[in-house]
Design a protein around this motif. Structure first.
Motif, PDB file in Angstrom:
ATOM      1  N   PRO A  87       0.827  -1.197   0.000  1.00 33.93           N
ATOM      2  CA  PRO A  87       0.000   0.000   0.000  1.00 33.93           C
ATOM      3  C   PRO A  87       0.871   1.260   0.000  1.00 33.93           C
ATOM      4  N   ALA A  88       0.347   2.330  -0.634  1.00 32.96           N
ATOM      5  CA  ALA A  88       1.061   3.609  -0.681  1.00 32.96           C
ATOM      6  C   ALA A  88       1.183   4.192   0.717  1.00 32.96           C
ATOM      7  N   ARG A  89       2.317   4.691   0.923  1.00 34.05           N
ATOM      8  CA  ARG A  89       2.562   5.265   2.221  1.00 34.05           C
ATOM      9  C   ARG A  89       2.127   6.734   2.244  1.00 34.05           C
ATOM     10  N   ARG A  90       1.495   7.096   3.234  1.00 33.59           N
ATOM     11  CA  ARG A  90       0.968   8.457   3.346  1.00 33.59           C
ATOM     12  C   ARG A  90       1.987   9.352   4.032  1.00 33.59           C
ATOM     13  N   ILE A  91       2.237  10.580   3.435  1.00 36.83           N
ATOM     14  CA  ILE A  91       3.192  11.522   4.019  1.00 36.83           C
ATOM     15  C   ILE A  91       2.417  12.367   5.038  1.00 36.83           C
ATOM     16  N   PRO A  92       2.973  12.508   6.221  1.00 38.20           N
ATOM     17  CA  PRO A  92       2.259  13.283   7.236  1.00 38.20           C
ATOM     18  C   PRO A  92       2.119  14.758   6.817  1.00 38.20           C
ATOM     19  N   SER A  93       1.077  15.414   7.269  1.00 36.36           N
ATOM     20  CA  SER A  93       0.792  16.795   6.895  1.00 36.36           C
ATOM     21  C   SER A  93       1.881  17.763   7.341  1.00 36.36           C
TER      22      SER A  93
ATOM     23  N   TRP B 176       4.448  18.047   4.614  1.00 38.28           N
ATOM     24  CA  TRP B 176       4.006  18.903   3.507  1.00 38.28           C
ATOM     25  C   TRP B 176       4.186  20.382   3.847  1.00 38.28           C
TER      26      TRP B 176
END
Length: 186
Positions: free
Chosen positions: A2-8, A11
């Protein structure tokens, strides 16, 4: 996988760093360009003027029928006064507001000087120079203490005050000593 989500927060940090880098780059570029310079006012070039700028009109000449020598000349038609010296040179001329009773054309003399009083219109006046009377109304030059023009006279009111601007009243007061001739012309 699964794609790893970058924390806000990552960003926000990345965008902020990019913005700071862009502003820094633009600042460095701007420092290499031309810089405006302040020009001292004295060295600033004068604005261009038209070659034929109109000159202010010359003041009206002293009426020919007013005699010679040192005198105050009052023109009924022009609502104007001239202060004329002994060499027949007008030292000052100015417009006035006449009262509702006008003097007859002729030669008079300043008969009385009064520092200040209240005029028949209820206005505080100063530098009063009386020079004649007509039909029971004293006629005099004066100026309002506050420098205002006189209010319009109420219908049927008879006033002999010839009102001046404050600076003109002061000049007339200095010029018009007791006995000074006052020449009234049409």
């Amino acid at each position: 996988m699964p794609a790893r989500r970058i924390p806000s927060w990552a960003w926000v940090t990345g965008l902020t760093a990019g913005a700071v880098a862009a502003v820094g780059f633009l600042a460095v570029e701007a420092s290499h360009g031309a810089h405006p310079r302040a020009v001292p006012r004295a060295a600033a070039p004068a604005p261009a003027r038209p070659s034929a700028e109109p000159s202010p009109p010359a003041p009206p000449a002293v009426p020919a029928a007013s005699g010679t020598g040192r005198r105050i000349v009052y023109s009924l038609g022009a609502h104007r006064v001239w202060l004329v010296d002994a060499s027949d040179t007008a030292r000052r001329t100015f417009t006035v507001w006449p009262g509702s009773v006008s003097p007859d054309p002729g030669t008079y003399a300043v008969s009385r000087r009064l520092d200040a009083t209240t005029g028949s219109d209820g206005v505080r006046i100063e530098h009063i120079l009386y020079f004649t009377a007509k039909s029971g109304v004293y006629i005099a030059f004066s100026n309002a203490v506050d420098g205002a023009s006189p209010p319009p006279a109420a219908p049927g009111t008879r006033t002999g005050g010839i009102r001046l601007h404050k600076a003109d009243g002061t000049a007339l007061w200095t010029f018009g000593t007791a006995g000074t001739r006052v020449v009234v012309v049409r």
